[in-house]
Design an enzyme around this catalytic site. Structure first.
Site, PDB file in Angstrom:
ATOM      1  CB  SER A   1       2.062   5.048   3.712  1.00 35.18           C
ATOM      2  OG  SER A   1       3.036   5.452   3.670  1.00 35.18           O
TER       3      SER A   1
ATOM      4  CG  ASP B   1       3.931   4.359  -0.168  1.00 34.44           C
ATOM      5  OD1 ASP B   1       2.478   4.136   0.456  1.00 34.44           O
ATOM      6  OD2 ASP B   1       3.896   5.496   0.420  1.00 34.44           O
TER       7      ASP B   1
END
Length: 319
Positions: free
Chosen positions: A62, A174
């Site tokens: 991320s 993610d």
């Protein structure tokens, strides 16, 4: 004890494969994800550079992958600080209502492409592993080849807010949902010593600054939309808003998962900036304050960092 691998640190489950490097890289660094918390990574890197410690292999998830990618591409710390201030987070995304995601990442893609171009992961001088999650299987995916911008868009694709990214026939989201502090990717690449930066060690009360426009801030679509929606639908301002609740939920889940993963793959040095008050979806905190917390956390590990630097220098002289 530092540099003492024990049986309890063996993996609890099979990991996503990554290519083995030869010869084995001496030192690897894992950059945990966490939205604006990632400013702390820059503070940590500042301290590491004082000891001459620059990773030979990196892994990131991320927002941590963003920092790692720019650093692996040769951007200096000063470059990184300038880039992270170049656009406020809220200005990098625009609203979308297409049934897939609430926000479009096209402006973010344009921002990344403007700096990284068509750079491929395999072309980086410092090997980089970017962690994503396969939406269909729920498994961790480690990307070490292919377009770096696509990989960064995928690893930051928070489900519900952004559309999944289709890469090599898979829908990716993610990576924080499976491996937010990817020490395992470093081990799988053969790193002998590892440093990890964990941004979710503790979940504390979130900072809630007054809802006013900051000096020099143009707001951006996300900020203005969220504030208008909150005022119209949430008369009791003592109750967190929907986006805050969603972000807080991510923080809690990721913090728990990190704990389990770090038991399986414990780094030689774990640096934990005290940024639990900064929400994953926060966009109003002071970046300099978060940066300073990264410096402080790394300085607390000064003795261990010095030992690692001495060890690596001794090995280099002996080779």
């Amino acid at each position: 004890m530092l540099f003492n691998k024990t049986p309890e640190n063996e993996p609890l489950a099979q990991e996503a494969p990554a290519e083995a490097a030869s010869p084995r890289p001496p030192f690897g660094m894992a950059f945990g994800g966490g939205g604006m918390k990632a400013w702390a990574h820059l503070g940590v890197l500042e301290v590491l550079e004082r000891y001459g410690l620059r990773p030979d292999v990196m892994a990131g998830c991320s927002s941590g992958a963003l920092v790692a990618a720019y650093y692996a591409a040769g951007f200096s710390l000063q470059d990184l600080k300038s880039l992270m201030q170049e656009h406020r987070t809220s200005a990098l995304f625009s609203l979308r209502f297409d049934g897939v995601g609430l926000l479009s990442a096209e402006d973010f893609r344009e921002f990344l492409t403007g700096h990284l171009g068509d750079l491929q992961l395999e072309d980086l001088e410092t090997p980089l592993n970017i962690i994503c999650t396969d939406l269909d299987s729920g498994r961790e995916v480690v990307l070490s080849q292919g377009p770096i911008v696509d990989a960064l868009i995928a690893t930051t694709a928070i489900p519900g807010l952004f559309s999944p990214v289709r890469l090599r026939g898979r829908l990716l989201i993610d990576g924080g949902l499976t491996n937010n502090v990817p020490v395992s990717a470093l081990v799988n690449r053969g790193a002998r010593y590892t440093i990890a930066v964990r941004l979710h060690e503790g979940v504390t009360a979130l900072a809630r600054p007054p809802q006013r426009r900051m000096k020099g801030q143009n707001g951006g679509a996300l900020t203005m939309w969220a504030q208008r929606l909150a005022r119209s639908l949430r008369p009791d301002e003592s109750v967190p808003g929907g986006l805050e609740i969603f972000g807080r939920s991510l923080d809690i889940v990721i913090a728990q998962l990190e704990g389990y993963r770090l038991q399986a793959y414990h780094p030689d040095i774990l640096i934990t900036p005290q940024v639990g008050h900064v929400g994953t979806l926060s966009i109003t905190e002071d970046p300099k304050a978060i940066y300073d917390l990264g410096v402080m956390a790394a300085e607390e590990q000064a003795e261990e960092l010095e030992r690692l630097a001495d060890l690596l220098n001794a090995e280099e002289e002996a080779s």
